[in-house]
Every structure is written in C-alpha cells, then in structure tokens.
Design a protein around this motif. Structure first.
Motif, mmCIF file in Angstrom:
data_model
loop_
_atom_site.group_PDB
_atom_site.id
_atom_site.type_symbol
_atom_site.label_atom_id
_atom_site.label_comp_id
_atom_site.label_asym_id
_atom_site.label_seq_id
_atom_site.Cartn_x
_atom_site.Cartn_y
_atom_site.Cartn_z
ATOM 1 N N TRP A 201 48.474 42.876 45.152
ATOM 2 C CA TRP A 201 47.334 43.481 44.446
ATOM 3 C C TRP A 201 47.690 44.864 43.918
ATOM 4 C CZ3 TRP A 201 45.487 48.109 46.161
ATOM 5 C CH2 TRP A 201 45.764 48.477 47.493
ATOM 6 N N LEU A 202 48.532 45.583 44.640
ATOM 7 C CA LEU A 202 48.904 46.928 44.198
ATOM 8 C C LEU A 202 49.753 46.870 42.938
ATOM 9 C CD1 LEU A 202 48.753 49.920 44.776
ATOM 10 C CD2 LEU A 202 50.741 49.698 46.267
ATOM 11 N N GLU A 203 50.639 45.871 42.879
ATOM 12 C CA GLU A 203 51.449 45.711 41.675
ATOM 13 C C GLU A 203 50.578 45.463 40.450
ATOM 14 O OE1 GLU A 203 54.029 42.530 42.676
ATOM 15 O OE2 GLU A 203 55.507 43.800 43.665
ATOM 16 N N LEU A 204 49.552 44.646 40.633
ATOM 17 C CA LEU A 204 48.641 44.375 39.519
ATOM 18 C C LEU A 204 47.987 45.654 39.022
ATOM 19 C CD1 LEU A 204 46.761 41.112 40.600
ATOM 20 C CD2 LEU A 204 48.212 41.400 38.600
ATOM 21 N N LEU A 205 47.504 46.476 39.957
ATOM 22 C CA LEU A 205 46.774 47.685 39.582
ATOM 23 C C LEU A 205 47.689 48.737 38.979
ATOM 24 C CD1 LEU A 205 44.381 47.861 42.653
ATOM 25 C CD2 LEU A 205 43.813 47.225 40.306
ATOM 26 N N VAL A 206 48.915 48.821 39.464
ATOM 27 C CA VAL A 206 49.873 49.754 38.873
ATOM 28 C C VAL A 206 50.225 49.298 37.456
ATOM 29 C CG1 VAL A 206 52.228 50.655 39.024
ATOM 30 C CG2 VAL A 206 50.813 50.544 41.077
ATOM 31 N N ASP B 287 38.545 42.739 42.627
ATOM 32 C CA ASP B 287 39.031 41.900 41.525
ATOM 33 C C ASP B 287 40.535 41.668 41.632
ATOM 34 O OD1 ASP B 287 36.524 41.646 40.427
ATOM 35 O OD2 ASP B 287 36.759 43.309 39.024
ATOM 36 N N ALA B 288 41.277 42.751 41.940
ATOM 37 C CA ALA B 288 42.732 42.622 42.053
ATOM 38 C C ALA B 288 43.117 41.776 43.258
ATOM 39 C CB ALA B 288 43.373 44.002 42.147
ATOM 40 N N MET B 289 42.412 41.958 44.368
ATOM 41 C CA MET B 289 42.706 41.198 45.580
ATOM 42 C C MET B 289 42.450 39.708 45.340
ATOM 43 S SD MET B 289 43.734 42.013 48.755
ATOM 44 C CE MET B 289 43.160 43.691 49.041
ATOM 45 N N ALA B 290 41.353 39.387 44.669
ATOM 46 C CA ALA B 290 41.031 37.982 44.392
ATOM 47 C C ALA B 290 42.064 37.348 43.476
ATOM 48 C CB ALA B 290 39.637 37.893 43.773
ATOM 49 N N GLU B 291 42.451 38.083 42.442
ATOM 50 C CA GLU B 291 43.432 37.534 41.494
ATOM 51 C C GLU B 291 44.794 37.371 42.152
ATOM 52 O OE1 GLU B 291 45.451 38.645 37.171
ATOM 53 O OE2 GLU B 291 43.645 39.701 37.859
ATOM 54 N N ALA B 292 45.202 38.363 42.932
ATOM 55 C CA ALA B 292 46.531 38.318 43.546
ATOM 56 C C ALA B 292 46.632 37.200 44.582
ATOM 57 C CB ALA B 292 46.853 39.665 44.184
ATOM 58 N N ARG B 293 45.555 36.956 45.331
ATOM 59 C CA ARG B 293 45.600 35.958 46.394
ATOM 60 C C ARG B 293 45.073 34.588 45.966
ATOM 61 N NH1 ARG B 293 47.611 37.782 51.434
ATOM 62 N NH2 ARG B 293 48.558 39.770 50.881
ATOM 63 N N GLY B 294 44.501 34.522 44.766
ATOM 64 C CA GLY B 294 43.977 33.244 44.300
ATOM 65 C C GLY B 294 42.678 32.852 44.964
ATOM 66 N N PHE B 295 41.921 33.848 45.456
ATOM 67 C CA PHE B 295 40.641 33.583 46.099
ATOM 68 C C PHE B 295 39.502 33.794 45.100
ATOM 69 C CE2 PHE B 295 42.613 35.104 50.346
ATOM 70 C CZ PHE B 295 43.208 33.858 50.523
ATOM 71 N N GLU B 296 38.376 33.192 45.372
ATOM 72 C CA GLU B 296 37.187 33.354 44.528
ATOM 73 C C GLU B 296 36.502 34.679 44.846
ATOM 74 O OE1 GLU B 296 32.765 31.321 43.812
ATOM 75 O OE2 GLU B 296 34.206 30.413 45.216
#
Length: 568
Positions: free
Chosen positions: A20-25, A66-75
């Motif tokens: 998730w951190l990579e996504l946000l960076v 939002d980032a956590m959900a996208e990174a882990r594939g959770f709803e």
C-alpha cells in the motif's frame, strides 16, 4: 534509476505493508522522502506502519483505506454497509474487537466476515481463525468508521448509567457530578471525542454538532457551509460525550439548565487548533457545537477572500478615511467577521490604536486590542464602545450592531473622528440602510457617517478534480441576460471532494457606496429596493451579478449562487 531513487525504493520494499505504501508513493500522496521517517518512527514506536502514517498526519484515513483495499484485493466498505449489530461469535470477547480495532460484520457456519483498516496486521486475523475455526473474510473500512461502530455497539454498556444524568431538568447533585466526571474520563468517550475532532479537521469541516435525539446522539459536520450527518451514537453516550467536551472547555459540568460558552485548544495532526464551544439544553439532553477556528487555514487578505480589483479599491478607499462607518452585511456564517479582520489587518500599523469588541473573539490579531462581550456583567457592545471612546482609539470594530443603543454610539464615534467597522444582519447592502432607519437613527446622520456597505455570501467552489463542462439551457441564459462565452461547469463528485462536487468556498459581494444619489434617496427615507436601483444605475454590481460571473468562470454553479442569494 538514480541512487537516491533506488535507496528510496529499497526502503519502501523493506517496510512492513510496503504494497500500500508503494501505491501511495507512486501517486504522490506520500512523499518519497517521508518513507525513511515512517520506518524510523515505526521501529521506535513498535506500531504498524499504517498507524504511524496516520499518527504523523502523512495520509488521511480514507486514502489509506483505498490504498490498502487495492493493494490487498479486498473490498472497501463504508458505514452504510455496516450491520445494525455486529455479528460476533459468542466465544470472542468485546475487548478483543476493541483492542484490535476489528468489526465483525457477518458470520455463518463456515465463514466470519470482518472489517479491518490495517490488513498488514495478521496476528488478530490468525487468532480469530484459530479460536473460531472459521474462514476469515476481510473487508476494508476507515479506522474512524470501525472505531465508531465498535463504540456504538460495545461502549454503550459501560456508559448506560449516564442516561439518568442526562435528563433535562435541574442541576446535578454531588453524586451525579462525580458520575459525569468519571464517565467523561472513560477511555471510549475520550477516544470518541478525539476521533470526531480529528475527523472534522481532516474533512475541512467548520463546525461539529452533537445533537441528542430520541434515536441517540446525532453527530453532524458543517463543511463548506452545508450540514451533513456523520453518524449516530447510542443515547447513553450523549451525556458523557458532552460532559467530556465541557471538561475540556473548562465549563461547569453540573450546570445543564443554561447555555454555556467556552474554548478548547487541541493538537490535531501536529498543529494546535482552537475550538469555540457552545452548549445548550434540549428536550433530550445537552447539545454541543464546536466551531473550528484554524488560524493557519484563514487567509486575511482581500484577494484570498474572493475580492476582485474593483471591490478591493472600493473598500480600501473607504477604510483609508480617518473617520466614518463601514458596514458588512449578510446572514450568520457568510464571512462578515473574516472580511472585517482582513480590513483590520491592512489598517494594523504601529501608529494606529485599534480596539474591537466581539461576541466572541474568533481569532487573535497581534497588535489589536480585542474585548469579548459579557452581557451577564453588563459588558455589552454599547457599553464597551462607550469605554473605547475614552481610550484615544483610531479605529474601532464592533462585532455587530444589534440595537438602537449600539447604533447611536457607533454614529457618535464616527462623528467624533473615529473610523468604525461593524456588521449588520440584513439580506442586501441596501437593506442595511433601511435597517438603521428602522432602529430610529436619523437619516441625516446615516448620510453623514456611512461610507460604504458591503453585502456578501459564501458559495461553494467546484472541485477542480471532477467538475464537468456543460452548456446551460437557453432559457437560463435569457432569464439572467447572460452571454455564455465559455462552457459552464457542473458538480460531479469524487474522492477529493468527499463526493460532494465542491471543495472550499469563496465570496460573492456587492458594494454600495454612499454617493450623492444614494444620499438623496436616504433623505427621503426610500425603501431598500429604491436605494438599490439607484446604486445599480450608477454601476453597482449585485451579489447575484458577481455570482453569475463566478459561474461563467467555472468557479461555482448557478444552483449554488441561487441557493445563497435567495433567488428562485
């Protein structure tokens, strides 16, 4: 790839929850330079990286979710998706859910669905699977939403004794006072109040409303001038939550029969923010309103407030004169006091003595002597203004002219060589003049002292991330006599504006100078419409006109302008 970029990427990859951190960076939400700081704080605090990022204010709860959900594939789910009551297995204690900030959503014979905000913390999930022998399905929600749901479901049991103490009626006895203090000091109540404050600041709200009702404690935020309901807490939470706020504001916790006012200073995301607190008794208990006074978020200059060059010139010409009256009109919450503060900021030099009397003092202005009114001891606007005249002032500011006595003293101050700034609650600039006449002020005194009246409203600005162009209907253009030189824009809604389509506010104004033609109308005691017609004939642009210019420029919408100018 540069050595610095390679080092940063390696640092991110080494972080727990780096996905998730990579996504946000990558999206620029968190600066690459902040990653090392997050890792350092995490290693020292022994908290998850997500917790550290929130605590340091590097990211909002929603963007993290939002980032956590996208990174882990959770709803991702919102509060509206939560069940009325958590579906917790009988062998899992309430303390487990609270301690690990997990919310049980649903359960059947084989699965248990839970909401989490930090999917990198695997130990609680593993413990649940082991103890329940169920497959754990995870969904992502914001931390604040999960905590609110947990407190709504479980904290009510520990605060149920507050219900009797919250009954509308007389003051509390010693036992009730002690009970209220204890309840206000409970960890769930402290966390609830702090969470609401943090959430309001994060959502750029101007006010927090805690309103006891039959169905519970209703929490509403006012953001960009519009109230919206955030959540409803159990009824038993009402008295402890309001008591907590009263304790923080230094108010009398035992007095529940009368309104009280106070102030709080709270650190939110590393900066101190002032809150003006007002409590009031209602049929279902005490309500509380917290006005957020973030001095760092207020720009006290005319350009930032939405004044164009013509309006700035008119107002500067009026406040440059050594005596007379400048009025700003509009309803409550239209930004009148902020406009006066901007004028005082321009006038505030060492060679001038400036005194203000306000109800209450909202922002501290260095170099300005500010006095809050205290009607309970006789310190009213009129009384304070009379005392000011004996202190050799150059500029006076009166928070509001509410009655004939204050108006008469203001006129006297202007006639004796003082510049006075004040406000009136009227719908238009012209109506301010007829309001003074209705108060009993002689027409010749008004024409001798009044320089200019500013009428203003605040309109929501379109979110530049999601606004969409469109062509207005021909009938609309004809009705307002507009030549559309460019496409207008409409509100859409996105994550950046919390789905409202608007973000922040700006001012629409009208300036009515006391010209010779206007003076002639006032001396005949003409009505507001006649005075405004003369001013418009001399070139005054109305608030509606200014608003339509902002619509044509793509800054706001026609619906928003019509909402605040009372045009249908």
């Amino acid at each position: 790839m540069s050595a610095e970029a390679s080092s940063t990427q390696a640092s991110v990859a080494a972080s727990r929850g780096a996905d998730w951190l990579e996504l946000l960076v990558a999206r620029g939400v968190i600066a690459a330079a902040d990653v090392a700081q997050l890792n350092t704080v995490q290693s020292e605090a022994h908290q998850s990286l997500a917790s550290v990022a929130l605590r340091l204010g590097k990211i909002s709860e929603r963007k993290l979710a939002d980032a956590m959900a996208e990174a882990r594939g959770f709803e991702f789910i919102s509060v509206t998706d939560f069940p009325a009551q958590p579906a917790a297995p009988a062998n899992v204690l309430a303390a487990f859910w609270r301690n690990h900030e997990l919310l049980p959503l649903s359960a059947d014979e084989s699965t248990l669905t839970v909401a989490t905000w930090d999917a990198t913390d695997r130990k609680p999930i593993e413990a649940l699977a082991f103890s329940t022998h169920l497959k754990i399905i995870e969904k992502i929600a914001t931390r604040g939403a999960i905590i609110a749901a947990l407190e709504s479901s479980y904290a009510a049991e520990t605060t149920a004794t507050a219900a009797n103490a919250a009954e509308f009626g007389g003051g509390a006895d010693d036992d009730e006072i002690d009970r209220l203090k204890d309840l206000a000091s409970d960890a769930p109540i402290i966390r609830l109040v702090q969470r609401l404050i943090n959430q309001a600041v994060e959502q750029r709200a101007s006010d927090i409303h805690l309103e006891p009702a039959e169905r519970g404690l209703v929490v509403r935020f006012r953001a960009d001038g519009v109230l919206r309901e955030i959540e409803t807490q159990p009824k038993a939470v009402s008295a402890p939550a309001v008591s907590r706020i009263k304790v923080m504001a230094g108010l009398n916790i035992a007095e529940r029969r009368l309104p009280q006012d106070g102030r709080i200073r709270v650190a939110v995301h590393g900066k101190d923010i002032d809150f003006r607190v007002a409590t009031s008794p209602t049929m279902h208990g005490e309500s509380a309103v917290l006005r957020i006074l973030d001095r760092q978020d207020v720009q006290l200059d005319f350009n930032s407030l939405g004044f164009d060059a013509g309006l700035i010139s008119t107002l500067r010409h009026a406040i440059a004169r050594p005596f007379g009256i400048v009025l700003v009109t509009g309803p409550t919450g239209s930004g009148k006091t902020t406009t006066l503060y901007a004028a005082l900021t321009e006038l505030n030099i060492t060679e001038r003595k400036i005194l203000t009397v306000e109800d209450p003092v909202e922002y501290m202005l260095p170099g300005v002597n500010q006095v809050p009114v205290k009607p309970q001891i006789g310190l009213t606007f009129a009384h304070a203004l009379r005392s000011f005249l004996r202190q050799d002032p150059d500029v006076l500011m009166v928070g509001e002219i509410r009655d004939r006595e204050t108006a008469e003293v203001a006129i006297q101050a202007a006639l004796t060589g003082h510049l006075l700034l004040s406000t009136l609650h009227t719908n238009t600039a012209a109506a301010a003049i007829t309001r003074l006449l209705d108060m009993g002020i002689d027409d010749y005194l008004i024409t001798s002292t009044l320089h200019v009246v500013m009428g203003q409203r605040l309109v929501r600005k379109l979110c530049t991330s999601c606004r969409a162009p469109y062509d207005p209907a021909r009938e609309v253009l004809q009705r307002f006599n507009i030549t559309a030189s460019a496409p207008w824009h409409r509100a859409v809604g996105c994550a950046a504006c919390e789905g409202t389509g608007y973000r922040k506010r700006t001012t629409i104004l009208e300036a009515l100078p006391m010209s010779e033609a206007v003076r002639a109308k006032v001396l005949t005691r003409a009505d507001a419409h006649s005075i405004e017609s003369v001013a418009v004939g001399e070139g005054m642009r109305t608030m509606l006109g200014h608003g339509l210019e902002r619509v044509a420029a793509g800054e706001t919408t026609l619906e928003e302008v019509l909402r605040v100018t009372s045009m249908s």
